[in-house]
Design a protein around this motif. Structure first.
Motif, PDB file in Angstrom:
ATOM      1  N   THR A  73      -9.648 -19.640 -15.297  1.00 48.73           N
ATOM      2  CA  THR A  73     -10.409 -18.480 -14.820  1.00 48.73           C
ATOM      3  C   THR A  73     -11.634 -18.922 -14.034  1.00 48.73           C
ATOM      4  OG1 THR A  73      -9.648 -17.298 -16.761  1.00 48.73           O
ATOM      5  CG2 THR A  73     -11.419 -16.283 -15.530  1.00 48.73           C
ATOM      6  N   ALA A  74     -12.307 -19.973 -14.515  1.00 50.01           N
ATOM      7  CA  ALA A  74     -13.475 -20.483 -13.795  1.00 50.01           C
ATOM      8  C   ALA A  74     -13.054 -21.037 -12.437  1.00 50.01           C
ATOM      9  CB  ALA A  74     -14.174 -21.558 -14.624  1.00 50.01           C
ATOM     10  N   VAL A  75     -11.895 -21.700 -12.396  1.00 49.97           N
ATOM     11  CA  VAL A  75     -11.397 -22.224 -11.119  1.00 49.97           C
ATOM     12  C   VAL A  75     -11.169 -21.079 -10.144  1.00 49.97           C
ATOM     13  CG1 VAL A  75      -9.438 -23.350  -9.972  1.00 49.97           C
ATOM     14  CG2 VAL A  75     -10.355 -24.315 -12.087  1.00 49.97           C
ATOM     15  N   ARG A  76     -10.593 -19.958 -10.669  1.00 49.30           N
ATOM     16  CA  ARG A  76     -10.265 -18.829  -9.780  1.00 49.30           C
ATOM     17  C   ARG A  76     -11.493 -18.218  -9.134  1.00 49.30           C
ATOM     18  NH1 ARG A  76      -6.627 -16.753 -14.282  1.00 49.30           N
ATOM     19  NH2 ARG A  76      -4.911 -18.223 -14.083  1.00 49.30           N
ATOM     20  N   ARG A  77     -12.675 -18.406  -9.751  1.00 47.23           N
ATOM     21  CA  ARG A  77     -13.906 -17.905  -9.120  1.00 47.23           C
ATOM     22  C   ARG A  77     -14.312 -18.777  -7.944  1.00 47.23           C
ATOM     23  NH1 ARG A  77     -16.022 -13.832 -11.566  1.00 47.23           N
ATOM     24  NH2 ARG A  77     -15.343 -13.423 -13.705  1.00 47.23           N
ATOM     25  N   LYS A  78     -13.789 -19.987  -7.870  1.00 45.60           N
ATOM     26  CA  LYS A  78     -14.225 -20.948  -6.852  1.00 45.60           C
ATOM     27  C   LYS A  78     -13.285 -21.013  -5.655  1.00 45.60           C
ATOM     28  CE  LYS A  78     -17.583 -23.052  -9.250  1.00 45.60           C
ATOM     29  NZ  LYS A  78     -18.937 -23.153  -8.718  1.00 45.60           N
ATOM     30  N   ILE A  79     -12.070 -20.462  -5.807  1.00 39.38           N
ATOM     31  CA  ILE A  79     -11.055 -20.742  -4.788  1.00 39.38           C
ATOM     32  C   ILE A  79     -10.619 -19.507  -4.008  1.00 39.38           C
ATOM     33  CG2 ILE A  79     -10.096 -22.696  -6.058  1.00 39.38           C
ATOM     34  CD1 ILE A  79      -7.772 -20.713  -6.849  1.00 39.38           C
ATOM     35  N   GLY A  80     -10.062 -19.765  -2.857  1.00 43.06           N
ATOM     36  CA  GLY A  80      -9.366 -18.735  -2.094  1.00 43.06           C
ATOM     37  C   GLY A  80      -7.993 -19.286  -1.779  1.00 43.06           C
ATOM     38  N   LEU A  81      -6.983 -18.410  -1.796  1.00 45.93           N
ATOM     39  CA  LEU A  81      -5.626 -18.891  -1.542  1.00 45.93           C
ATOM     40  C   LEU A  81      -4.957 -18.007  -0.497  1.00 45.93           C
ATOM     41  CD1 LEU A  81      -2.965 -20.470  -2.267  1.00 45.93           C
ATOM     42  CD2 LEU A  81      -2.606 -18.750  -4.027  1.00 45.93           C
ATOM     43  N   THR A  82      -4.414 -18.639   0.521  1.00 48.08           N
ATOM     44  CA  THR A  82      -3.613 -17.905   1.494  1.00 48.08           C
ATOM     45  C   THR A  82      -2.241 -18.548   1.523  1.00 48.08           C
ATOM     46  OG1 THR A  82      -5.475 -17.208   2.822  1.00 48.08           O
ATOM     47  CG2 THR A  82      -3.373 -17.326   3.928  1.00 48.08           C
ATOM     48  N   GLY A  83      -1.262 -17.746   1.119  1.00 51.14           N
ATOM     49  CA  GLY A  83       0.076 -18.305   0.947  1.00 51.14           C
ATOM     50  C   GLY A  83       0.887 -18.262   2.225  1.00 51.14           C
ATOM     51  N   GLN A  84       2.118 -18.748   2.084  1.00 50.79           N
ATOM     52  CA  GLN A  84       3.033 -18.765   3.213  1.00 50.79           C
ATOM     53  C   GLN A  84       3.369 -17.351   3.657  1.00 50.79           C
ATOM     54  OE1 GLN A  84       6.912 -21.105   3.212  1.00 50.79           O
ATOM     55  NE2 GLN A  84       5.585 -22.257   1.892  1.00 50.79           N
ATOM     56  N   PHE A  85       3.472 -16.450   2.668  1.00 51.13           N
ATOM     57  CA  PHE A  85       3.773 -15.062   2.965  1.00 51.13           C
ATOM     58  C   PHE A  85       2.511 -14.282   2.651  1.00 51.13           C
ATOM     59  CE2 PHE A  85       7.472 -17.282   1.408  1.00 51.13           C
ATOM     60  CZ  PHE A  85       8.263 -17.219   2.547  1.00 51.13           C
ATOM     61  N   ALA A  86       2.037 -13.538   3.642  1.00 51.48           N
ATOM     62  CA  ALA A  86       0.777 -12.846   3.471  1.00 51.48           C
ATOM     63  C   ALA A  86       0.825 -11.942   2.243  1.00 51.48           C
ATOM     64  CB  ALA A  86       0.478 -12.027   4.718  1.00 51.48           C
ATOM     65  N   SER A  87      -0.058 -12.198   1.269  1.00 53.05           N
ATOM     66  CA  SER A  87      -0.035 -11.375   0.069  1.00 53.05           C
ATOM     67  C   SER A  87      -1.065 -10.266   0.167  1.00 53.05           C
ATOM     68  CB  SER A  87      -0.243 -12.223  -1.185  1.00 53.05           C
ATOM     69  OG  SER A  87      -1.199 -13.215  -0.957  1.00 53.05           O
ATOM     70  N   VAL A  88      -0.717  -9.292   0.995  1.00 56.96           N
ATOM     71  CA  VAL A  88      -1.548  -8.096   1.092  1.00 56.96           C
ATOM     72  C   VAL A  88      -0.680  -6.910   0.675  1.00 56.96           C
ATOM     73  CG1 VAL A  88      -2.977  -9.018   2.927  1.00 56.96           C
ATOM     74  CG2 VAL A  88      -0.928  -7.746   3.518  1.00 56.96           C
ATOM     75  N   ASP A  89      -1.354  -5.820   0.275  1.00 63.57           N
ATOM     76  CA  ASP A  89      -0.607  -4.639  -0.140  1.00 63.57           C
ATOM     77  C   ASP A  89      -0.316  -3.787   1.092  1.00 63.57           C
ATOM     78  OD1 ASP A  89       0.360  -2.278  -1.200  1.00 63.57           O
ATOM     79  OD2 ASP A  89      -0.771  -2.585  -3.063  1.00 63.57           O
ATOM     80  N   GLU A  90       0.952  -3.686   1.426  1.00 65.63           N
ATOM     81  CA  GLU A  90       1.333  -3.003   2.659  1.00 65.63           C
ATOM     82  C   GLU A  90       1.036  -1.509   2.651  1.00 65.63           C
ATOM     83  OE1 GLU A  90       5.468  -3.940   3.156  1.00 65.63           O
ATOM     84  OE2 GLU A  90       4.887  -5.669   4.355  1.00 65.63           O
ATOM     85  N   ASP A  91       0.967  -0.925   1.452  1.00 63.82           N
ATOM     86  CA  ASP A  91       0.744   0.520   1.369  1.00 63.82           C
ATOM     87  C   ASP A  91      -0.738   0.875   1.310  1.00 63.82           C
ATOM     88  OD1 ASP A  91       3.439   1.176   1.418  1.00 63.82           O
ATOM     89  OD2 ASP A  91       3.629   0.742  -0.708  1.00 63.82           O
TER      90      ASP A  91
END
Lengths: 323, 255
Positions: A73-91
């Protein structure tokens, strides 16, 4: 300098397939590491472990000094991740996507809206802010995804094949954004299938294949190892091919290849090869329709590093290895 | 964790309003069902549309909620396929927040569906014959049942490969449960072998409870409404006991 990312002996198995077979990675703070490899090499698996999405079966890893398994959880506060497939909510609209991520990062709704507007402006999405993400083009979606990774001003950013599937103009846009991040002092781990991309962005390059590291060097060093650049000449008149061939033998490191009926290519190590070839062509009065110096493709890199043709070596092993 | 779940619940409600298909599921669909059953079959089944609306409306509410509660698996499956879960997983939120966000969002959907059906029912002649707090208990009871049942869908959603498969499997479960009950006709009119299933089908008890709470009557002889409600609570406990552990296990494995 301290290491922003440090991985030692990472192992990950999926069933009988070893996706990672003991990988070591180190990225100093504020630096960019390019992880180069073909599909199925283990790049994405490594990123997913470092970004806490997967647990390794062996080895340890820290991000900003925090253990990715025990302090996830502490790591997740420090990082940003952009994957191969854009993980955005299309709706959701672009704005709603970013505000939601901001809220989940404990910003107040007001703060999240301000931060979202900043990023939308920075990524040239202000006009599209109120549109549903499903109406976005591939490049816009990628930019939205990248902005979503940056809402919490992460110290470490993972970019998993950030330009795969983008046309060259959009790819240049993404490169510019990555360079801007580096200027702000962000540490970046970038995976890619293109030596050209790693060369353009990274301070160091790690080449992996079948879950193991097969080379680690600076872009300069790696290019030296894999035989520099490739010179390609396409004469206007096919009849002049033999003369061009003779000329290329003089500057190249080996016998020229003929990848297309009217095209000759040869690896060169001397940086001045291009100007010399131009001078020689002009002296001999040969006109050309195409003349280029390019970095070796992934296939050529693998050929130089492992001495075997990837496509042939691959046929038996790629299946099953998660990308 | 509660704040994160609420943020994600809001997401699922916003998505629903954006997605005409899912919005119709909880608005137009119960209205159409009511119109079809009450005006077309009402006269034949109960002698008059007025008499049938009293009988059928509680059943239509239950059926709508049953279908709605099974879309959670489809939605979660789609979220995983589309990669949005990777985004959630890289954020410092509780792993369970996306799941509970989806459940909370569903409660909003259920409330919309119930309100729409009750209001439309009242317009076409449904008469509440019980005190307001009976109606409140009825709404609470059906939502409790829906939330207990949704774990079946969560489990399918986590195990199935595609959203389409989740949908198909869910329908296989919903059809015998809703139609093999006293939703549209009194159980006494059914063949004996079917009456056996109807009697043990928890949905029958949900419907009878709803009828008792909304109109003061039950169509299964000899059972009081209180008895029916206890049946429903017992089936909720069983549903949660049987499906919650594997559903959350499968979810944790995915996330």
């Amino acid at each position: 300098m301290t290491a922003a990312i440090e991985a030692r002996g990472l192992v990950k198995r999926f069933g009988k397939t070893k996706a990672l077979d003991g990988i070591d990675l180190t990225v100093e703070e504020g630096r960019v590491l390019g992880v180069l490899g073909p599909n199925g090499a283990g790049k994405t698996t490594a990123v997913r472990i470092l970004a806490t999405l997967l647990k390794p079966d062996g080895g340890t890893a820290t991000v900003s000094g925090l253990d990715v398994v025990h302090q996830a959880t502490a790591v997740r506060r420090k990082i940003g991740l952009t994957g191969q497939f854009a993980s955005v909510d299309e709706d959701l609209t672009g704005m709603q996507n970013l505000v939601m991520v901001g809220q989940l990062l404990d910003l107040t709704t007001r703060q999240a809206k301000i931060r979202a507007s900043e990023l939308l402006a920075e990524f040239d999405l202000t006009d599209a802010a109120g549109r549903l993400a499903k109406t976005y083009s591939g490049g816009m979606r990628r930019r939205l995804d990248l902005s979503a990774s940056l809402i919490g001003r992460p110290a470490v950013v993972f970019l998993d094949e950030p330009t795969t599937g983008l046309d060259p103009a959009k790819r240049d846009d993404v490169w510019d954004m990555i360079r801007a991040l580096v200027k702000q002092g962000t540490t970046i781990l970038l995976t890619t299938q293109y030596l050209e991309e790693a060369d353009a962005l990274a301070n160091e390059i790690t080449v992996i294949d079948h879950g193991s590291i097969i080379a680690h060097d600076t872009p300069q060093g790696l290019k030296r190892q894999v035989g520099g650049q490739t010179l390609e000449v396409r004469p206007t008149d096919v009849a002049s091919l033999p003369r061009v061939r003779e000329l290329m033998i003089r500057f190249g490191t080996r016998e020229p290849e003929q990848p297309a009926p009217d095209l000759l290519s040869v690896p060169v190590t001397d940086e001045s090869a291009l100007t010399q070839v131009v001078a020689a062509l002009s002296a001999e009065n040969i006109s050309v329709s195409e003349l280029s110096l390019r970095l070796p493709s992934l296939d050529e890199v693998f050929y130089s590093l492992t001495g075997q043709n990837r496509t042939a070596a691959d046929a038996t092993t790629t299946k099953g290895a998660a990308a | 964790m509660l704040r994160d779940s609420l943020i994600l619940a809001r997401r699922s409600v916003v998505k629903m309003t954006r997605n005409p298909e899912q919005f119709i599921d909880v608005t137009l669909q119960p209205i159409i069902l009511t119109v079809v059953f009450v005006f077309i079959f009402g006269g034949a089944i109960a002698g008059s549309t007025g008499a049938y609306v009293e009988f059928a409306l509680p059943g239509i509410i239950v059926q709508t909620i049953m279908f709605t509660s099974l879309t959670i698996g489809v939605n979660l499956n789609t979220d995983i396929q589309k990669g949005i879960f990777d985004r959630f997983r890289s954020l410092p939120i509780a792993r369970s927040a996306p799941l509970f966000g989806a459940v909370l969002g569903d409660i909003v959907r259920h409330s919309i569906a119930i309100t729409v059906t009750l209001v439309f029912g009242a317009i076409i002649g449904f008469q509440f014959q019980t005190p307001w707090w009976h109606v409140a208990i009825a709404i609470l009871l059906i939502i409790t049942f829906a939330v207990s049942l949704c774990w079946v869908s969560v489990l399918i959603g986590m195990l199935a490969r595609s959203a389409g498969a989740v949908q198909g499997l869910s329908f296989l479960i919903v059809f015998p449960l809703t139609f093999g009950s006293s939703t549209f006709v009194p159980a006494s009119t059914l063949p004996t072998w079917l009456q056996g299933w109807v009697a043990i089908n928890p949905v029958t008890h949900v419907i009878e409870s709803m009828r008792g709470l909304l109109t003061g009557s039950t169509s299964v002889a000899g059972d009081t409404t209180t008895g029916q409600i206890l049946w429903v609570i017992a089936s909720c406990v069983v549903l949660v006991g049987v499906f919650f552990p594997p559903a959350t296990w499968a979810y944790r494995r995915k996330i």
